[in-house]
Design an enzyme around this catalytic site. Structure first.
Site, mmCIF file in Angstrom:
data_model
loop_
_atom_site.group_PDB
_atom_site.id
_atom_site.type_symbol
_atom_site.label_atom_id
_atom_site.label_comp_id
_atom_site.label_asym_id
_atom_site.label_seq_id
_atom_site.Cartn_x
_atom_site.Cartn_y
_atom_site.Cartn_z
ATOM 1 N N CYS A 1 0.844 -1.199 0.000
ATOM 2 C CA CYS A 1 0.000 0.000 0.000
ATOM 3 C C CYS A 1 0.877 1.245 0.000
ATOM 4 O O CYS A 1 1.377 1.653 1.058
ATOM 5 C CB CYS A 1 -0.893 0.015 1.234
ATOM 6 S SG CYS A 1 -1.771 -1.527 1.511
ATOM 7 N N GLU B 1 2.372 0.913 -11.643
ATOM 8 C CA GLU B 1 3.850 0.898 -11.553
ATOM 9 C C GLU B 1 4.468 2.032 -12.365
ATOM 10 O O GLU B 1 5.512 1.873 -12.974
ATOM 11 C CB GLU B 1 4.403 -0.457 -12.003
ATOM 12 C CG GLU B 1 4.072 -1.590 -11.066
ATOM 13 C CD GLU B 1 5.163 -1.891 -10.043
ATOM 14 O OE1 GLU B 1 6.336 -1.639 -10.320
ATOM 15 O OE2 GLU B 1 4.801 -2.354 -8.953
ATOM 16 N N THR C 1 2.865 5.464 -14.732
ATOM 17 C CA THR C 1 2.150 5.599 -16.008
ATOM 18 C C THR C 1 3.160 5.766 -17.156
ATOM 19 O O THR C 1 4.349 6.013 -16.922
ATOM 20 C CB THR C 1 1.245 6.851 -15.985
ATOM 21 O OG1 THR C 1 2.094 8.002 -15.873
ATOM 22 C CG2 THR C 1 0.251 6.818 -14.830
HETATM 23 C C1 LIG Z 1 -5.700 -1.848 -10.862
HETATM 24 C C2 LIG Z 1 -4.676 -1.055 -10.123
HETATM 25 C C3 LIG Z 1 -3.852 -1.695 -9.210
HETATM 26 C C4 LIG Z 1 -2.923 -0.955 -8.492
HETATM 27 N N1 LIG Z 1 -2.177 -1.584 -7.517
HETATM 28 C C5 LIG Z 1 -1.448 -0.833 -6.671
HETATM 29 C C6 LIG Z 1 -0.838 -1.424 -5.513
HETATM 30 O O1 LIG Z 1 -0.924 -2.631 -5.294
HETATM 31 N N2 LIG Z 1 -0.193 -0.620 -4.646
HETATM 32 C C7 LIG Z 1 -0.071 0.719 -4.854
HETATM 33 O O2 LIG Z 1 0.537 1.394 -4.024
HETATM 34 N N3 LIG Z 1 -0.614 1.316 -5.945
HETATM 35 C C8 LIG Z 1 -1.308 0.567 -6.847
HETATM 36 N N4 LIG Z 1 -1.905 1.156 -7.946
HETATM 37 C C9 LIG Z 1 -1.767 2.609 -8.124
HETATM 38 C C10 LIG Z 1 -1.027 3.007 -9.392
HETATM 39 O O3 LIG Z 1 0.342 2.793 -9.238
HETATM 40 C C11 LIG Z 1 -1.414 4.470 -9.663
HETATM 41 O O4 LIG Z 1 -2.737 4.457 -10.156
HETATM 42 C C12 LIG Z 1 -0.485 5.124 -10.660
HETATM 43 O O5 LIG Z 1 0.771 5.339 -10.085
HETATM 44 C C13 LIG Z 1 -1.034 6.463 -11.176
HETATM 45 O O6 LIG Z 1 -1.443 7.286 -10.141
HETATM 46 P P1 LIG Z 1 -2.889 7.993 -10.213
HETATM 47 O O7 LIG Z 1 -3.884 6.940 -10.517
HETATM 48 O O8 LIG Z 1 -3.091 8.780 -8.983
HETATM 49 O O9 LIG Z 1 -2.811 8.948 -11.463
HETATM 50 P P2 LIG Z 1 -2.240 10.456 -11.490
HETATM 51 O O10 LIG Z 1 -0.889 10.485 -10.876
HETATM 52 O O11 LIG Z 1 -3.278 11.378 -10.970
HETATM 53 O O12 LIG Z 1 -2.091 10.683 -13.055
HETATM 54 C C14 LIG Z 1 -3.183 11.047 -13.878
HETATM 55 C C15 LIG Z 1 -2.641 11.341 -15.286
HETATM 56 O O13 LIG Z 1 -1.729 12.451 -15.225
HETATM 57 C C16 LIG Z 1 -0.478 12.081 -15.775
HETATM 58 N N5 LIG Z 1 0.614 12.746 -15.042
HETATM 59 C C17 LIG Z 1 0.782 12.866 -13.699
HETATM 60 N N6 LIG Z 1 1.916 13.544 -13.424
HETATM 61 C C18 LIG Z 1 2.483 13.831 -14.611
HETATM 62 C C19 LIG Z 1 3.673 14.503 -15.007
HETATM 63 N N7 LIG Z 1 4.536 14.997 -14.105
HETATM 64 N N8 LIG Z 1 3.935 14.645 -16.332
HETATM 65 C C20 LIG Z 1 3.089 14.132 -17.270
HETATM 66 N N9 LIG Z 1 1.947 13.481 -16.956
HETATM 67 C C21 LIG Z 1 1.660 13.333 -15.657
HETATM 68 C C22 LIG Z 1 -0.405 10.564 -15.565
HETATM 69 O O14 LIG Z 1 0.532 9.973 -16.450
HETATM 70 C C23 LIG Z 1 -1.836 10.156 -15.846
HETATM 71 O O15 LIG Z 1 -2.039 10.062 -17.238
HETATM 72 C C24 LIG Z 1 -2.802 0.426 -8.717
HETATM 73 C C25 LIG Z 1 -3.620 1.054 -9.657
HETATM 74 C C26 LIG Z 1 -4.565 0.345 -10.351
HETATM 75 C C27 LIG Z 1 -5.462 1.069 -11.310
#
Ligand SMILES: Cc1cc2nc3c(=O)[nH]c(=O)nc-3n(C[C@H](O)[C@H](O)[C@H](O)COP(=O)(O)OP(=O)(O)OC[C@H]3O[C@@H](n4cnc5c(N)ncnc54)[C@H](O)[C@@H]3O)c2cc1C
Length: 408
Positions: A128, A388, A390
């Site tokens: 987490c 892991e 985006t």
């Molecule tokens: C099915 C699933 C399983 C997961 N499992 C885990 C888990 O086990 N443990 C855990 O800790 N997390 C987990 N995650 C979390 C996952 O790692 C995050 O969803 C991911 O890191 C993206 O974060 P966010 O969803 O908040 O998107 P955001 O960070 O809000 O990003 C939204 C958009 O903005 C873009 N963006 C953000 N910052 C920038 C930048 N500086 N420059 C350009 N573009 C940018 C992103 O690329 C994306 O397109 C999981 C997510 C999902 C959907």
């Protein structure tokens, strides 16, 4: 260092074929059912435990393959079977790696067996880190860990989100801030043992794909854990914090965003998962194109279809080569000076999205229905460019590594 070869050795081929058999005979036939049920496929995890695929030993063996190809090969085969079920099988590994990377020998010996359970009573674990306001920007996480010296206990408060196996896990590994001034350098990882009061599952997400994998919020409300649950121990943490404070005072090294810096080594494994899904969809599309007839001939007789398949296969093979290169570099201690780990994850995950979309197109109306697996594979593939790190974050890591510039 292992001699360079493009061929798997006999032992690797044997493991690959064994995993492929499990993926074809056990995972793939169960895929549609668990996708519809949107539940953790406990019986399949149990089957995997019975044959030795769901265990730390198995992953350790693959990890220590001196060519580096053990893990990517395993991931590709399991995810070829089905991405949602495979993530339910390997998701515990994320938490286990957190303990292996930061824990003491005693912590590893105590907690990892409890993460997996045994074949008669399988358990899962959750890692987490992500929070509602800290996704890509992991450094801004708000979950706090405060030390209660009198009781030698840590008190955790905060809300985690997107946790694979969150709330249903026997053991949760939680990343929390112990010093908010230090960004990700002030973070530490904690074990929350089974049944600890104050930890509860929040919302369980209804997802677009990988629906057999459980994803949920984890609420931490005054969760008290023994001092021994701080991974690595207090002495090591205090030393690390002192060094980081010193550097921050001297205006030295910029505190890096953890999402940019960590997981670099685990990214090829995610790339391999994407290769597995892409290959699965490509194979279905190739078979279909050879048997479906329109205008009195198989649709593959048209260059418009055949060339798509040629491109799909070329991209899949290129993705695998990037994954294998990064995995070979990682096991041989070669630094990712051009962010090769991120490159492999970026290219493989984008390939999985493109290839599964093309597979749907090649199957026409059938591709758009749940009668055929490419519909599910297409939904599943969308996760690889998100978790892991985006695709945008991978590009940032690559561009910053190549240029040395603080690209935003
Ligand atoms: C099915 C699933 C399983 C997961 N499992 C885990 C888990 O086990 N443990 C855990 O800790 N997390 C987990 N995650 C979390 C996952 O790692 C995050 O969803 C991911 O890191 C993206 O974060 P966010 O969803 O908040 O998107 P955001 O960070 O809000 O990003 C939204 C958009 O903005 C873009 N963006 C953000 N910052 C920038 C930048 N500086 N420059 C350009 N573009 C940018 C992103 O690329 C994306 O397109 C999981 C997510 C999902 C959907």
């Amino acid at each position: 260092m292992a001699e360079f070869t493009m061929e798997l050795n006999d032992e690797q081929k044997e493991v690959r074929d064994w995993l492929h058999g499990f993926a074809a005979d056990v995972i793939r036939p169960a895929a549609a059912e668990w996708d519809e049920r949107e539940e953790t496929p406990w019986p399949v995890i149990q089957e995997a435990a019975k044959v030795g695929i769901y265990s730390l030993d198995f992953y350790a063996q693959q990890y220590f393959d001196p060519t580096g190809l053990g893990i990517p090969m395993a991931m590709e085969e399991l995810f070829w079977g089905d991405a949602g079920i495979a993530l339910s099988i390997v998701g515990t590994g994320l938490a286990a790696v957190g303990v292996l990377a930061n824990g003491t020998e005693e912590q590893i010996g105590t907690w990892i067996p409890q993460m997996y359970g045994d074949a008669s009573d399988v358990k899962v674990a959750a890692f987490c880190s992500s929070e509602p306001d800290a996704g890509s920007d992991v450094a801004s996480l708000r979950t706090r860990a405060v030390y209660d010296e009198a009781k030698d206990e840590w008190v955790l408060n905060g809300t985690k989100t997107w946790a694979t196996n969150g709330g249903i896990a026997n053991v949760h590994v939680v990343v929390a801030a112990v010093d908010t001034e230090l960004g990700s350098k002030g973070h530490a990882s904690f074990i929350v043992p089974p049944g600890t009061p104050g930890l509860a599952q929040g919302q369980k997400f209804k997802k677009h794909g990988i629906r057999a994998s459980h994803t949920a919020e984890v609420i931490l409300d005054n969760v008290r854990i023994p001092g021994s649950c701080l991974l690595g121990g207090k002495e090591k943490l205090d030393e690390r914090l002192a060094r980081a404070r010193e550097r921050a005072k001297s205006g030295g090294e910029r505190v890096k965003n953890a999402a940019m810096a960590t997981f670099e080594a685990s990214r090829p494994a995610v790339g391999a998962m994407a290769v597995g899904t892409a290959r699965a969809a490509y194979e279905v599309a190739l078979d279909y194109a050879k048997t479906r007839e329109q205008f009195g001939r198989p649709i593959i007789d048209n260059q418009g279809v055949a060339f798509q398949l040629a491109d799909m296969r070329t991209q899949i093979d290129a993705a695998r080569l990037l994954v294998w290169r990064a995995s070979w570099m990682a096991i041989n201690g070669k630094p990712f000076t051009a962010a090769e780990g991120s490159m492999s994850k970026l290219y493989a995950s984008e390939t999985a999205k493109t290839v599964t979309a093309q597979a749907v197109q090649i199957l026409g109306g059938n591709g758009y229905t749940r009668e055929y697996p490419v519909e599910r594979m297409h939904r599943d593939a969308a996760i690889y460019t998100i978790f892991e790190g985006t695709s945008e974050i991978q590009r940032l890591v690559i561009a910053r590594t190549l240029s040395g510039m603080p690209i935003r």
